[in-house]
Design a protein around this motif. Structure first.
Motif, short mmCIF file in Angstrom:
data_model
loop_
_atom_site.label_atom_id
_atom_site.label_comp_id
_atom_site.label_asym_id
_atom_site.label_seq_id
_atom_site.Cartn_x
_atom_site.Cartn_y
_atom_site.Cartn_z
N ILE A 70 -3.64 17.52 30.39
CA ILE A 70 -3.30 18.86 29.84
C ILE A 70 -4.61 19.42 29.03
O ILE A 70 -5.33 18.95 28.32
CB ILE A 70 -2.24 18.87 28.94
N LEU A 71 -4.89 20.60 29.61
CA LEU A 71 -6.09 21.42 29.28
C LEU A 71 -5.85 22.82 28.69
O LEU A 71 -4.85 23.21 29.00
CB LEU A 71 -7.10 21.50 30.34
N GLY A 72 -6.76 23.01 27.53
CA GLY A 72 -6.45 24.35 27.11
C GLY A 72 -7.27 25.33 27.86
O GLY A 72 -8.06 25.11 28.61
N ARG A 106 -0.59 27.82 21.96
CA ARG A 106 -1.81 27.74 23.10
C ARG A 106 -1.42 27.50 24.33
O ARG A 106 -0.45 26.58 24.57
CB ARG A 106 -3.02 27.16 22.28
N ARG A 107 -1.98 28.18 25.34
CA ARG A 107 -1.62 27.67 26.71
C ARG A 107 -2.08 26.23 26.99
O ARG A 107 -3.23 25.78 26.39
CB ARG A 107 -2.48 28.49 27.52
N ARG A 108 -1.45 25.61 27.77
CA ARG A 108 -1.53 24.21 28.37
C ARG A 108 -1.37 24.14 29.64
O ARG A 108 -0.44 24.17 30.21
CB ARG A 108 -0.52 23.08 27.39
N TYR A 109 -2.49 23.92 30.29
CA TYR A 109 -2.77 23.72 31.84
C TYR A 109 -2.59 22.62 32.44
O TYR A 109 -3.07 21.71 31.74
CB TYR A 109 -3.98 24.49 32.25
N SER A 110 -1.73 22.17 33.43
CA SER A 110 -1.46 21.05 33.90
C SER A 110 -2.64 20.89 35.13
O SER A 110 -3.26 21.56 35.42
CB SER A 110 -0.08 20.95 34.55
N MET A 168 -1.87 14.00 25.12
CA MET A 168 -1.33 14.54 26.30
C MET A 168 -2.31 14.66 27.33
O MET A 168 -3.10 15.47 27.29
CB MET A 168 -0.81 15.88 25.96
N ARG A 204 3.13 26.81 26.96
CA ARG A 204 2.50 26.96 25.68
C ARG A 204 2.79 25.44 24.78
O ARG A 204 3.87 25.22 24.45
CB ARG A 204 2.48 28.22 24.94
N GLY A 205 1.85 25.13 23.94
CA GLY A 205 2.10 24.07 22.89
C GLY A 205 2.69 24.63 21.70
O GLY A 205 3.07 25.78 21.83
#
Length: 144
Positions: free
Chosen positions: A4-6, A40-44, A1, A35-36
């Motif tokens: 996409i950052l945690g 967990r959060r997945r920041y664009s 991905m 969230r994935g």
């Protein structure tokens, strides 16, 4: 991905703690972060750029209330470009005013440093009288 950052990566990139990132989200300063499958959060990338802008606005003294107004205007899309620009222009003037104050304060500090350097070089006390005691002269030059 790709892109996409945690939360840990976003924390490192923005300098905000994980708790602060969660607070930004809970306060509506950034959109809810998807969230994935692992929860967990997945920041664009666009969200991270928004956070970076908010960090700069906050660091330059913009109140959270104004930040919220700015973010709310983003949701209204291009119809708010003029209002967003006006908000940023007003903030820019406040920042420039603070910079001018800081530069004036810095000048005063520089003058005081120059004053002390001259007193040390000339071996004088604050009343401009010569210091004859070598121990006091040595202490005068100490910077620690």
């Amino acid at each position: 991905m790709t892109g996409i950052l945690g939360i840990a990566e976003v924390s490192r990139r923005t300098g905000l703690s994980k708790d602060t990132l969660r607070w930004y989200e809970s306060e509506g300063l950034i959109p809810l972060v998807p969230r994935g499958s692992d929860g967990r959060r997945r920041y664009s990338e666009p969200t991270v750029r928004m956070i970076e802008l908010l960090v700069r606005l906050r660091r330059t003294g913009m109140p959270v209330k104004q930040m919220r107004a700015f973010v709310a205007m983003l949701a209204e899309a291009e119809s708010t470009h003029g209002r967003r620009m006006a908000l940023l222009e007003e903030h820019r003037e406040e920042v420039l005013s603070r910079i001018r104050e800081l530069l004036t304060d810095l000048d005063a500090i520089e003058e005081k440093i120059t004053h002390y350097a001259r007193l040390i070089q000339d071996g004088r006390d604050c009343a401009e009288e010569p210091i004859t005691d070598p121990a006091i002269r040595a202490e005068q030059r100490r910077k620690e």
